[in-house]
Structure formats: C-alpha cells, structure tokens
Design an enzyme around this catalytic site. Structure first.
Site, PDB file in Angstrom:
ATOM      1  N   GLU A  47       1.064  -1.200  -0.370  1.00  0.00           N
ATOM      2  CA  GLU A  47      -0.410  -0.204   0.323  1.00  0.00           C
ATOM      3  C   GLU A  47       0.763   1.247   0.041  1.00  0.00           C
ATOM      4  O   GLU A  47       1.715   1.497   1.027  1.00  0.00           O
ATOM      5  CB  GLU A  47      -1.275  -0.066   1.132  1.00  0.00           C
ATOM      6  CG  GLU A  47      -2.035   1.282   1.602  1.00  0.00           C
ATOM      7  CD  GLU A  47      -2.041   1.302   3.275  1.00  0.00           C
ATOM      8  OE1 GLU A  47      -1.561   1.156   3.853  1.00  0.00           O
ATOM      9  OE2 GLU A  47      -3.736   1.229   3.353  1.00  0.00           O
ATOM     10  N   ASN A 110      -6.890   6.786  -1.697  1.00  0.00           N
ATOM     11  CA  ASN A 110      -6.341   5.216  -1.226  1.00  0.00           C
ATOM     12  C   ASN A 110      -6.063   4.441  -2.269  1.00  0.00           C
ATOM     13  O   ASN A 110      -7.006   3.924  -1.939  1.00  0.00           O
ATOM     14  CB  ASN A 110      -6.306   5.006  -0.146  1.00  0.00           C
ATOM     15  CG  ASN A 110      -5.334   4.110   0.468  1.00  0.00           C
ATOM     16  OD1 ASN A 110      -4.004   3.860  -0.763  1.00  0.00           O
ATOM     17  ND2 ASN A 110      -4.532   4.215   1.897  1.00  0.00           N
ATOM     18  N   LYS A 127      -9.560   2.037  -1.684  1.00  0.00           N
ATOM     19  CA  LYS A 127      -9.548   2.353  -0.018  1.00  0.00           C
ATOM     20  C   LYS A 127     -10.588   2.605   0.215  1.00  0.00           C
ATOM     21  O   LYS A 127     -11.108   3.599   0.082  1.00  0.00           O
ATOM     22  CB  LYS A 127      -8.941   2.107   0.622  1.00  0.00           C
ATOM     23  CG  LYS A 127      -8.491   1.506   1.548  1.00  0.00           C
ATOM     24  CD  LYS A 127      -7.641   1.786   2.373  1.00  0.00           C
ATOM     25  CE  LYS A 127      -6.945   0.791   3.686  1.00  0.00           C
ATOM     26  NZ  LYS A 127      -6.187   2.044   4.604  1.00  0.00           N
ATOM     27  N   GLU A 146      -5.789   8.468   7.801  1.00  0.00           N
ATOM     28  CA  GLU A 146      -5.841   8.749   6.377  1.00  0.00           C
ATOM     29  C   GLU A 146      -6.988   8.817   6.105  1.00  0.00           C
ATOM     30  O   GLU A 146      -7.626   9.426   5.074  1.00  0.00           O
ATOM     31  CB  GLU A 146      -6.367   7.152   6.834  1.00  0.00           C
ATOM     32  CG  GLU A 146      -4.851   5.972   6.068  1.00  0.00           C
ATOM     33  CD  GLU A 146      -5.402   4.819   5.881  1.00  0.00           C
ATOM     34  OE1 GLU A 146      -5.798   4.878   4.393  1.00  0.00           O
ATOM     35  OE2 GLU A 146      -4.039   4.105   6.786  1.00  0.00           O
ATOM     36  N   CYS A 172      -5.262  -3.222   2.636  1.00  0.00           N
ATOM     37  CA  CYS A 172      -4.170  -2.742   4.452  1.00  0.00           C
ATOM     38  C   CYS A 172      -5.739  -3.220   4.772  1.00  0.00           C
ATOM     39  O   CYS A 172      -6.144  -4.090   5.744  1.00  0.00           O
ATOM     40  CB  CYS A 172      -4.073  -1.160   4.559  1.00  0.00           C
ATOM     41  SG  CYS A 172      -3.265  -1.557   6.269  1.00  0.00           S
ATOM     42  N   ASN A 197       0.571  -1.392   5.720  1.00  0.00           N
ATOM     43  CA  ASN A 197       1.273   0.163   5.812  1.00  0.00           C
ATOM     44  C   ASN A 197       1.028  -0.202   7.569  1.00  0.00           C
ATOM     45  O   ASN A 197      -0.088   0.406   7.997  1.00  0.00           O
ATOM     46  CB  ASN A 197       1.520   1.396   5.950  1.00  0.00           C
ATOM     47  CG  ASN A 197       1.890   1.764   4.639  1.00  0.00           C
ATOM     48  OD1 ASN A 197       3.337   2.256   5.058  1.00  0.00           O
ATOM     49  ND2 ASN A 197       1.306   1.070   3.886  1.00  0.00           N
TER      50      ASN A 197
HETATM   51  N1  CDV Z   1      -3.060   1.284   6.618  1.00  0.00           N
HETATM   52  C1  CDV Z   1      -4.047   0.718   6.842  1.00  0.00           C
HETATM   53  O1  CDV Z   1      -5.081   0.765   6.481  1.00  0.00           O
HETATM   54  N2  CDV Z   1      -3.378   0.644   8.431  1.00  0.00           N
HETATM   55  C2  CDV Z   1      -4.232  -0.173   9.448  1.00  0.00           C
HETATM   56  C3  CDV Z   1      -4.032  -0.016  11.385  1.00  0.00           C
HETATM   57  C4  CDV Z   1      -4.137   1.946  11.558  1.00  0.00           C
HETATM   58  C5  CDV Z   1      -4.313  -0.566  12.255  1.00  0.00           C
HETATM   59  C6  CDV Z   1      -4.179  -1.619   9.651  1.00  0.00           C
HETATM   60  O2  CDV Z   1      -5.517  -1.863   9.568  1.00  0.00           O
HETATM   61  O3  CDV Z   1      -3.437  -2.134   9.635  1.00  0.00           O
END
Ligand code: CDV
Length: 313
Positions: A47, A110, A127, A146, A172, A197
């Site tokens: 990501e 995103n 996203k 975000e 993510c 991430n």
């Molecule tokens: N980049 C993300 O979406 N990270 C989230 C963190 C913040 C919990 C994740 O679900 O990994």
C-alpha cells in the site's frame, strides 16, 4: 498443476520522509528483476508503495500534502515499472495515493492498480475501510490521518478476469473485514492482492506485537479459506523516521495455509508456485455458496453499520 501462476510478494523496507520516488522505484525495479529470475508472473507491492506512510504526518497545507499524490498513472516517475512489466512479461499490483480533478473538485483516494503482463492497467481499486481520524489527536502517540487525506473508495470491490484467473484487490485495513473478501468471493475471486502499512504497536492501547501479527495473518488466512481464494498480503515494513511498521508478508493458499512468508523487515521477495485450480475444492464443497449460503438471513449485514444489542432488562 492445472492453472499454474508464479506469484511474488515484494515486501518493501522503510521509505524515509526525505526519500524521493526515484530511489523507491529503483528498489521496486530490483525486486521485479529478482522476480524475473525466479519466474514470477505477477508481483504484489505494498500500500502507498511510492512514498513514506505519510498519513502519520498532520498538515493543513494541501499543496504540501500533494507531494505524496500521483496525478497521473503512469507518470514520469512510475513509467519504468510499466516498462519493466512489459520487458519481463510480469503483471503487478501497486498501491499509491491518487489525486485528480472532477467537476472542479479535487479528489484524493488511497488506491491500487492491477497491471497485466503487457504493461496495461486492467483494474483499479480505491480503499473502502479507511482507518484513523481527520484531525490531529494530541492524545495519541502517533497520528493516523487516512480519514483526513482520502475519501472513502467509490468503486466497491470489482474483480477482473486476467492473467489466467479471476483477480481482486483491497488495501490494508480492508483485510481485517470479512465483507471485503466475501464481496469478491461472490464474484468468484481466485486471487486477492493487498498491500499494507501496519504499525507494530496500537496507538490506542497496549497490544503485543505478536498478537498484532497474529491478527494480520489470521485475517488473510480466514479470507482465503472462507472464499476458496489465494491471498497475497504485502507489507511496507521497518522503521520509517522513528515509526515501526510490521513485516510478515505472506502468500496464502485457498486452504488457508501460509505457503510463503517474509523473514525480514526490508526489501524481500517471497515466491510461491500457485495453482488457481486449487480454489475449486473449497468453492465446490464446504463453501459452495450457491448450495449453502442463506442470504435471506444476512440482511442486517448490509442494512446497518453499528451493532444494536437488545435493550437491557
Ligand atoms: N494502513 C492501514 O490501514 N493500517 C491499519 C492500522 C492503522 C490498524 C491496519 O489495519 O493495518
């Protein structure tokens, strides 16, 4: 194998705030080259793969923020990835921050794209499950903005018939939500690609790193098993300007088994020889949706977001 495809998960080590796209794209090209030597046909990057994980930094100046966004894809900085894909005959998944203007309004998402072996973009995903908050929160040890920098994705979870299978994407936080996989599962998805991430710690309370890694893997393994699909989950890992991101990139079979796992927190390519026909067993037996699902009992899932416990006596 009936429908073989060699998959690569291109975990990336940290990208510092001061580092430019030229350095990052060179690292990605090196990972693709490593993949070419191992016969990789489809490589998955993280990501927001082109920059540091910038949502940890609070800014009010949108001109400053826009340095992290791509207003064209491919653009001059990313064109080498597309050229390399064509040269190697290797598809790729890439996460990045997308910006464009529509009806006089600037829009930011995103985003991830799926590029085929000819270097053509075949799919785009924005996203949906954006974690974090909009404003600076002084109670937190680090920010996760975000919700400030991106709109909620407006494309749903489409899938694409390409590279010999039915392919889908998410990003993510999406990987933690069963709805993500099921929406794609109901379109027959055979490979879900995702980049992440994820901080090693939880900014809102104590949660041990090993537990967070378990949640990371468990979510993807269940998504794979319950939908009879391959899942490739790829981290941006390591220490970015003092902030620790977890690694643990994996390739998961439709059985839910992890078949390859990264060992480092740096640039690392893991590879698996996958068979897309391995999806057929779960899809035609325990998770034969047409035979066994009971949608007449699932209405509450799309009818509301929050939980509504019965009133207390
Ligand atoms: N980049 C993300 O979406 N990270 C989230 C963190 C913040 C919990 C994740 O679900 O990994």
């Amino acid at each position: 194998m009936a429908r073989p495809i060699t998959l690569g998960a291109a975990q990336m080590g940290p990208i510092q705030l001061a580092e430019g796209r030229d350095v990052v794209v060179d690292r990605m090209l090196a990972l693709m080259e490593r993949g070419r030597r191992k016969g990789v046909e489809l490589i998955v990057f993280p990501e927001l793969a082109l920059t540091t994980f910038f949502p940890r930094w609070y800014h009010e100046d949108w001109d400053h923020v826009d340095q992290w966004f791509e207003s064209e894809m491919p653009g001059p900085a990313t064109q080498p990835l597309f050229d390399k894909a064509r040269e190697c005959g290797m598809g790729f998944y890439l996460g990045y921050a997308e910006k464009f203007e529509e009806a006089g309004k600037v829009r930011r998402f995103n985003t991830s794209i799926l590029v085929d072996k000819s270097g053509a973009i075949v799919g785009k995903y924005r996203k949906v499950h954006l974690p974090g908050h909009v404003e600076f929160d002084k109670a937190l040890p680090w920010q996760h903005l975000e919700k400030r920098y991106f709109e909620v994705g407006d494309l749903g979870w489409p899938v694409w018939r390409t590279m010999g299978g039915v392919m889908g994407m998410c990003l993510c936080n999406d990987r933690r939500w069963p709805e993500t996989y099921r929406v794609m599962g109901l379109q027959g998805v055979e490979l879900v690609m995702l980049g992440y991430n994820t901080p090693v710690g939880n900014s809102r309370g104590p949660e041990a790193p090993h537990l967070r890694m378990m949640h990371n893997h468990m979510s993807m393994q269940m998504g794979a098993y319950q939908n009879g699909t391959w899942v490739v989950g790829v981290a941006k890992a390591g220490n970015e300007d003092g902030f620790e991101l977890m690694g643990g990139s994996i390739i998961v079979a439709p059985s839910g088994e992890i078949v390859a796992q990264a060992r480092t927190l740096g640039d690392e390519l893991i590879v698996a020889d996958a068979d897309l026909d391995a999806c057929n067993f779960n899809k035609s037996t325990i998770f034969n949706f047409a035979a066994h699902r009971r949608p007449e009992h699932y209405g509450i899932i799309t009818g509301q977001a929050g939980a509504t416990p019965p009133p207390e006596a």
